[in-house]
Write a protein that holds these residues in place. Structure first.
Motif, PDB file in Angstrom:
ATOM      1  N   PHE A 268       0.994  -1.215   0.026  1.00 36.67           N
ATOM      2  CA  PHE A 268       0.050   0.067  -0.268  1.00 36.67           C
ATOM      3  C   PHE A 268       0.739   1.360   0.147  1.00 36.67           C
ATOM      4  N   MET A 269       1.778   1.369   0.910  1.00 38.47           N
ATOM      5  CA  MET A 269       2.503   2.650   1.016  1.00 38.47           C
ATOM      6  C   MET A 269       3.321   2.727  -0.258  1.00 38.47           C
ATOM      7  N   HIS A 270       4.150   1.774  -0.910  1.00 37.40           N
ATOM      8  CA  HIS A 270       4.530   2.083  -2.266  1.00 37.40           C
ATOM      9  C   HIS A 270       3.890   2.623  -3.288  1.00 37.40           C
ATOM     10  N   LEU A 271       2.614   1.866  -3.365  1.00 35.81           N
ATOM     11  CA  LEU A 271       1.457   2.212  -4.569  1.00 35.81           C
ATOM     12  C   LEU A 271       1.042   3.545  -4.281  1.00 35.81           C
ATOM     13  N   PHE A 272       1.009   4.102  -2.875  1.00 32.44           N
ATOM     14  CA  PHE A 272       0.276   5.301  -2.626  1.00 32.44           C
ATOM     15  C   PHE A 272       1.121   6.430  -2.904  1.00 32.44           C
ATOM     16  N   LYS A 273       2.451   6.154  -2.508  1.00 28.68           N
ATOM     17  CA  LYS A 273       3.411   7.309  -2.857  1.00 28.68           C
ATOM     18  C   LYS A 273       3.611   7.243  -4.155  1.00 28.68           C
ATOM     19  N   THR A 274       3.990   6.278  -4.959  1.00 31.58           N
ATOM     20  CA  THR A 274       4.067   6.234  -6.282  1.00 31.58           C
ATOM     21  C   THR A 274       2.823   7.025  -7.204  1.00 31.58           C
ATOM     22  N   THR A 275       1.630   6.672  -6.714  1.00 26.88           N
ATOM     23  CA  THR A 275       0.367   7.090  -7.372  1.00 26.88           C
ATOM     24  C   THR A 275       0.192   8.289  -7.031  1.00 26.88           C
ATOM     25  N   THR A 276       0.389   8.953  -5.878  1.00 29.51           N
ATOM     26  CA  THR A 276       0.228  10.365  -5.637  1.00 29.51           C
ATOM     27  C   THR A 276       1.356  10.984  -6.297  1.00 29.51           C
ATOM     28  N   SER A 277       2.580  10.689  -6.237  1.00 33.62           N
ATOM     29  CA  SER A 277       3.379  11.659  -6.978  1.00 33.62           C
ATOM     30  C   SER A 277       3.251  11.559  -8.637  1.00 33.62           C
ATOM     31  N   ARG A 278       2.630  10.543  -8.951  1.00 32.53           N
ATOM     32  CA  ARG A 278       2.511  10.529 -10.468  1.00 32.53           C
ATOM     33  C   ARG A 278       1.329  11.449 -10.963  1.00 32.53           C
ATOM     34  N   ASN A 279       0.382  11.247 -10.138  1.00 29.84           N
ATOM     35  CA  ASN A 279      -0.764  11.967 -10.442  1.00 29.84           C
ATOM     36  C   ASN A 279      -0.661  13.724 -10.142  1.00 29.84           C
ATOM     37  N   PHE A 503      -7.427  11.373  -2.637  1.00 28.60           N
ATOM     38  CA  PHE A 503      -8.381  10.340  -2.387  1.00 28.60           C
ATOM     39  C   PHE A 503      -8.368   9.235  -3.432  1.00 28.60           C
ATOM     40  N   MET A 504      -8.038   9.574  -4.790  1.00 26.21           N
ATOM     41  CA  MET A 504      -7.975   8.717  -5.709  1.00 26.21           C
ATOM     42  C   MET A 504      -6.882   7.771  -5.625  1.00 26.21           C
ATOM     43  N   ALA A 505      -5.835   8.398  -5.272  1.00 26.43           N
ATOM     44  CA  ALA A 505      -4.525   7.397  -4.987  1.00 26.43           C
ATOM     45  C   ALA A 505      -4.909   6.519  -3.854  1.00 26.43           C
ATOM     46  N   LEU A 506      -5.434   7.082  -2.722  1.00 26.05           N
ATOM     47  CA  LEU A 506      -5.788   6.205  -1.702  1.00 26.05           C
ATOM     48  C   LEU A 506      -6.738   5.019  -2.285  1.00 26.05           C
ATOM     49  N   LEU A 507      -7.792   5.438  -3.010  1.00 29.15           N
ATOM     50  CA  LEU A 507      -8.716   4.248  -3.613  1.00 29.15           C
ATOM     51  C   LEU A 507      -7.711   3.279  -4.451  1.00 29.15           C
ATOM     52  N   LEU A 508      -7.072   3.621  -5.267  1.00 29.30           N
ATOM     53  CA  LEU A 508      -6.283   2.966  -6.254  1.00 29.30           C
ATOM     54  C   LEU A 508      -5.248   1.979  -5.611  1.00 29.30           C
ATOM     55  N   SER A 509      -4.582   2.500  -4.626  1.00 26.69           N
ATOM     56  CA  SER A 509      -3.676   1.841  -3.614  1.00 26.69           C
ATOM     57  C   SER A 509      -4.128   0.662  -2.937  1.00 26.69           C
ATOM     58  N   ALA A 510      -5.344   1.116  -2.287  1.00 27.58           N
ATOM     59  CA  ALA A 510      -5.899   0.101  -1.280  1.00 27.58           C
ATOM     60  C   ALA A 510      -6.761  -0.947  -1.925  1.00 27.58           C
TER      61      ALA A 510
END
Length: 1161
Positions: A268-279, A503-510
């Motif tokens: 989760f943490m890896h996806l959340f950081k990566t998705t948030t940064s990318r978005n 919140f979109m990154a939170l949803l995608l990562s979780a």
């Protein structure tokens, strides 16, 4: 007509306005509501009532049903083109023209900036050949290094690594590029590495740097590394998200990374950081203009065009339905707290989004999916070609290449395919890749032109209709619309969109857990470089090399030295930033403080004092000591000054109604005279005196104030006389503090409440004098009167100052104690354009307070209990607490002033306006500002601790603090003993000792040598003796003891080097860095050399081959052999000079002893 707006100042009388003609428009509106009675076919009004009427709308209510209709559709604002084209002047529509000009100018500037940075981004798309590639190595890997997006993540240090796979591992490889800086913050760097044979499935990577960068660029924050096998297109991810820094985390600059599996990549943490940064950097339109990934197909220029298309469409949508919701009479909706959801709001929101979102989506989709007109060459091939050209240039210049400049490899050789030797995994991987590529939907290159056409149409049409709406609205309404629009746009960009991305990154990562977070557009926009389906590597290329790697590639001793040097450097930088930031903060705050002070305040105070106190003249208020004197002062000393008198020539002061007699100060409303009375029987008479005194009325505080209503002559009211005229006089009826908008006030002897019995001085002078005479005859001031206050406030427009006036007469046992207070204060700010600097400084001050708050919270969390070991934390907390309180008081003062001014304007200056609440808040604000200035200035002792003298002073106080604490207790006890004694001896005879508080002040003045000894001698014969003891004990003994404690501690600190401050090297540190900035010799950094420890156990080279590292040892062994074989060990081979000296002595000894030399032999 403009002169009539202020007829008093422009001296306009009735003779001037008798023959004035002007054009005007009269609108007569008859509002009513009726319904059609179908039975009688008449319009009737029964049961229909008009509730609200506007210029364009009538709202009515009905208690019966009839035919009606309703709808959700709200018509947009209409445009009268005839009116628009007739009123297109620039001066009349300044707001809309300036708004459009600013938007177009900003659009042009951002396009230029974006174009320049797009060209720079092209350089980041390619790959760099690694400087240590060898000519004989043919197998290629592409390495993608992701540097973190954290402050200070970049590095200038040399980064090296060893990559290990199942089949083989690399030598020590170095990341480098001689044409550009690499490993920058939030950057992606691509390198091409050549190895002699395939490494197989990768397992580990050991990576480190030598900490050779300067300052903050010595450390490095690595996010992750992706290694791609160019031949098989397999990818291996090494997740890190750690610091390589001696001062951060665990202080290590070397990491052992393991290849990430599916579970690690989908954490989760890896996806959340990566998705948030990318978005944030790619999906957020406005942020991505500045943070766009270099490998994205969506260029900065295209993003700027999409942003401004969305901006202009949003502006158009807001203009089309601006203020439409307020005109809708049926706009009720559902109220949930501060939120109101109505059908009108829903419809307007839907329509504005339908206007802007589809067009914006189409533009972004076209730009993202349009393939380039010509595919770029493969970045791997370009990297190899670049390295080959660089090697040819070196060869032409006869430059010998070392290990880091060996000719790079050529593209991998493609050999005939052997089906039996092609791995099934490779074949399946290629099939999956071909299937994925077929699914990718791309648009032709010319769709880029379609996208720009969409941008031009959206911006052009929006600007045209915005101009039409701006002219239709008018300049005033357009200004309000633009203000609302700016706030809405900035809230969308800075708050709403980032929250949606979060919140979109939170949803995608979780939940979704995407696996393509590292994908970009570079693969589709480049030509392919891979083996064909009928080609493969024939074999691995020999046995793997065996080597033994030590546990740590960096020496712990060297790492410890680097850590200490870096921490010291960080401490110096922290002190320097603290000095600069705090100096700037104090400078800003002093500007705000001094802007609230005006030398005219003293002049206004003196003017009011001379006008109403009359010191040294007939009506001298300071000489009032009886009620008759007070009434005389009210008749002759107050009323004459509260009204503007006639001019010197006897003419009436027309146009100066409401001004004081000085004709400069405008009274705010009118003045009041307020009486404070004491309750009956508020004290008890001793039994032995009750025969002589029947009633005791003592005032000890606010609780003893009388609040009853009376009839004239202070006759208590009852059910029989309550309705007679004598009981309805307002001067004998109590007014509460809330009714007077007043607050308690301190006099010379006691506190007095905000209520009382009030005389309103709002009639003519003759009427007021008649009222005074009536009140005097009814004994309005009698034996129960405890204070009479004359209160009013004035405004002087010439200097923009308010004057708060309070004249008080306190009734005590011995007569009347007169006192007064006149304050000139500034309550209205920003009345000139020059005060724009003050507005900016106030905003910067608030930002500084937020910064200092976050810094102190961070330090408290980091240092924990050690944070409270230093007494300076009290200064920090005091400044922050006082600052937040001052901000709150500032806001309350603003609203209090606005409320008073609104009341003044509502009553046209004739109503009761009380400014005491605003003046009290201003006084508290002044105390807080003075406290912040005092503590903030004293804090410079800590900020400037790097100075040796100030550092010694601070260390001295720290050294003697325990002794000072004990001394302070002894001093306070001794001082309070003398204070109590003087109070008991002199409180009855000397005015300076009438209370304990004044006695304390007088004793401090005695320490400073300010006292009246002759007056003190009249109190008692004991006073001279006690005064002598006081001077000897306090002034000579205790104060000299204090100096002795401080001097002794200073001597100890000066002699003990360990107790002296270590921050005194700050000046030297700054000076050396300044010289380094100028290109001169700065600090000589003695950085230890970090050498990787690698031992080769089995290699192609023979064990007898001598390496460069072994050469010194071989020479030492050779010298030892020569010394023992030919000189019997008599030579000293420890150094070159010792060897020469020992050889000369040996030769002399041989000659003296007759031993032949080698040459003679």
């Amino acid at each position: 007509m403009s002169l009539l707006n202020n007829s008093a100042q422009n001296n306009i009388n009735m003779d001037v306005v008798q023959n004035i003609s002007t054009n005007y428009r009269l609108r007569i509106t008859v509002n009513g509501a009726a319904f059609l009675n179908k039975s009688s076919m008449n319009w009737e009004t029964q049961g229909v009532v008009v509730k609200n009427v506007t210029k364009t709308m009538t709202v009515c209510e009905s208690d019966h049903l009839t035919s009606f209709g309703a709808g959700m559709f709200v018509m947009p604002n209409t445009i009268d083109f005839n009116y628009v084209f007739a009123h297109m002047g620039f001066a009349d529509n300044l707001t809309i023209y300036v708004t459009l000009i600013i938007c177009f100018s900003l659009f042009a500037l951002m396009m230029i900036w974006a174009r320049i940075n797009d060209r720079k981004d092209v350089q980041k798309v390619g790959a760099s050949p690694m400087p240590d590639n060898k000519v004989e190595d043919k197998y290629l890997y592409e390495i993608l290094v992701f540097t973190g997006n954290i402050a200070g993540a970049q590095t200038d240090s040399v980064v090296q690594f060893i990559l290990s796979g199942d089949y083989d591992e690399t030598d020590i490889r170095t990341l480098g590029d001689d044409q550009r800086k690499i490993l920058r913050k939030a950057d992606l760097d691509v390198f091409v590495m050549a190895v002699p044979r395939p490494l197989g499935p990768l397992q580990f990577m050991r990576i480190w740097h030598d900490n050779s960068g300067k300052g903050i660029n010595a450390s490095w924050y690595l996010s992750c590394i992706v290694v791609r096998d160019v031949q098989t297109d397999e990818k291996f991810e090494f997740l890190c998200e750690q610091w390589f820094a001696v001062e951060s985390d665990d202080g290590q600059i070397e990491r052992l990374l393991q290849v990430a599996g599916d579970d690690q990549r989908k954490e989760f943490m890896h996806l959340f950081k990566t998705t948030t940064s990318r978005n944030l950097t790619d999906e957020h339109l406005w942020f991505s203009v500045f943070l766009r990934p270099a490998r994205s197909r969506f260029t900065r220029c295209q993003r700027v065009g999409a942003c401004f298309s969305l901006l202009f469409l949003s502006m158009l949508g807001e203009a089309m339905w601006y203020e439409k919701e307020e005109e809708d009479p049926s706009n009720s909706g559902v109220q949930i707290g501060p939120f109101n959801m109505s059908s009108t709001r829903v419809f307007i929101a839907i329509m504005t989004n339908l206007l802007r979102l589809p067009a914006s989506f189409v533009i972004v989709y076209i730009f993202r999916k349009s393939r380039p007109r010509k595919l770029r060459r493969s970045r791997v091939e370009l990297a190899l070609e670049r390295a080959r050209l660089a090697n040819q240039t070196e060869s032409d210049g006869n430059i010998k290449s070392d290990v880091t400049a060996i000719q790079p490899p050529e593209p991998p050789q493609r050999l005939p395919h052997i089906p039996s030797e092609l791995p099934e995994s490779q074949e399946s991987h290629k099939k999956e890749k071909e299937k994925e590529k077929k699914k990718e939907c791309m648009l032709p290159w010319w769709f880029n032109l379609v996208g720009w056409a969409f941008v031009a149409v959206c911006i052009g049409c929006s600007c045209f209709f915005l101009l039409m709406y701006g002219i239709t609205f008018g300049n005033a309404k357009t200004s309000k619309w633009v203000s609302t629009l700016i706030l809405a746009i900035f809230s969308d960009i800075l708050i709403i969109d980032p929250v949606k991305i979060f919140f979109m990154a939170l949803l995608l990562s979780a939940i979704c857990k995407p696996d393509d977070v590292e994908e970009d557009d570079s693969e589709e926009d480049e030509e392919e470089m891979e083996l064909q389906y009928d080609e493969a590597w024939l074999h691995r290329g020999g046995e793997p090399r065996k080597r033994k790697l030590m546990d740590n590639m960096v020496s712990e001793e060297a790492l410890s030295k680097l850590r200490q040097a870096r921490l010291k450097e960080l401490e110096m930088w922290s002190m320097l930033k603290e000095v600069i930031s705090y100096t700037f903060f104090l400078w800003i705050f002093l500007i705000i403080t001094y802007s609230n002070r005006d030398r005219n305040e003293y002049l206004l105070h003196e003017n009011l004092r001379k006008a109403f106190i009359h010191e040294g003249r007939d009506m001298d208020f300071t000489q009032v000591n009886t009620p008759d004197n007070l009434w005389n002062y009210l008749y002759n000393g107050v009323l004459g000054e509260l009204r503007a008198g006639s001019y010197y020539n006897g003419k009436k002061p027309y146009g100066l109604r409401g001004y004081l007699n000085d004709q400069c100060n405008r009274i705010m409303g009118y003045a009041i005279i307020r009486q404070i009375r004491v309750k009956s029987y508020s004290c008890r008479i001793p039994y032995v005196m009750r025969l002589f005194e029947k009633e005791c009325n003592s005032y000890n505080g606010i609780l003893d104030e009388d609040s009853q209503d009376y009839c004239a002559g202070w006759i208590p009211t009852d059910s029989y006389n309550v309705n007679i005229s004598q009981c309805s006089m307002p001067e004998f009826r109590y007014s509460t503090a809330a009714q007077l908008n007043s607050a308690p006030i301190w006099g010379q002897t006691n506190w007095y409440g905000g209520g009382g019995y009030v005389i309103h001085l709002k009639a003519s002078t003759d009427d007021i004098i008649a009222r005074f005479q009536e009140l005097q005859s009814n004994h309005w001031i009698d034996e129960k009167t405890r204070a009479v206050l004359i209160e009013f406030s004035v405004y002087n427009s010439q200097v923009n100052l308010f004057g708060m006036c309070t004249i008080m007469a306190e009734f005590v046992a011995g007569g009347i104690i007169p006192s007064y207070r006149f304050d000139g204060i500034r309550l209205i700010e920003y009345y000139t354009n020059a005060n724009l600097l003050i507005i900016i400084c106030e905003g910067v001050f608030v930002l500084f307070i937020l910064y200092f708050t976050l810094r102190e919270i961070y330090l408290c969390c980091k240092q924990k209990s050690e944070y409270f070991n230093s007494y300076w934390y009290l200064a920090e907390i005091s400044i922050l607490a006082a600052s937040y309180t001052a901000i709150i008081i500032y806001i309350l003062r603003y609203f209090a002033v606005q409320a008073a001014l609104d009341e003044f304007n509502r009553t046209f200056g004739n109503g009761y306006v009380r400014m005491q609440y605003a003046a009290s808040l201003n006084e508290v604000y002044g105390y807080l500002v003075a406290f912040i200035v005092f503590v903030g200035t004293m804090k410079f002792i800590k900020v400037l601790r790097f100075h040796r003298t100030i550092g010694l002073l601070s260390s001295t106080l720290h050294q003697c603090w325990d002794d000072l604490s004990v001394f302070l207790i002894a001093f306070v006890l001794s001082f309070m003993a003398f204070t109590s004694m003087f109070y008991v001896l002199l409180n009855q005879r000397v005015s300076e000792f009438y209370s304990f508080f004044s006695t304390t002040e007088t004793c401090f003045s005695m320490l400073l040598g300010k006292f009246d000894f002759n007056e003190m001698m009249t109190g008692s014969f004991v006073v001279p003796i006690m005064f002598f003891i006081f001077v000897m004990g306090i002034s000579f003994v205790l104060l000299n003891l204090l100096l002795t404690i401080i001097i002794l501690s200073f001597t100890q600190v000066k002699d003990d080097m360990l107790k002296q401050p270590q921050e005194d090297k700050m000046v030297e540190f700054v000076w050396h860095h300044f010289l380094r900035l100028l290109g001169q010799s700065g600090l000589r950094s003695s950085r230890p050399v970090l050498k990787p420890k690698v031992e080769v156990v089995n290699e192609e080279e023979s064990e007898n081959n001598v390496t460069v590292e072994e050469f010194p040892d071989k020479i030492n062994r050779f010298l030892d052999y020569v010394n023992s074989a030919y000189f019997d060990g008599s030579l000293d081979v420890s150094s070159k000079e010792a060897l020469k000296s020992s050889m000369y002595k040996s030769s002399t000894h041989r000659q003296n002893s007759g031993i032949p030399s080698e040459r003679q032999k």
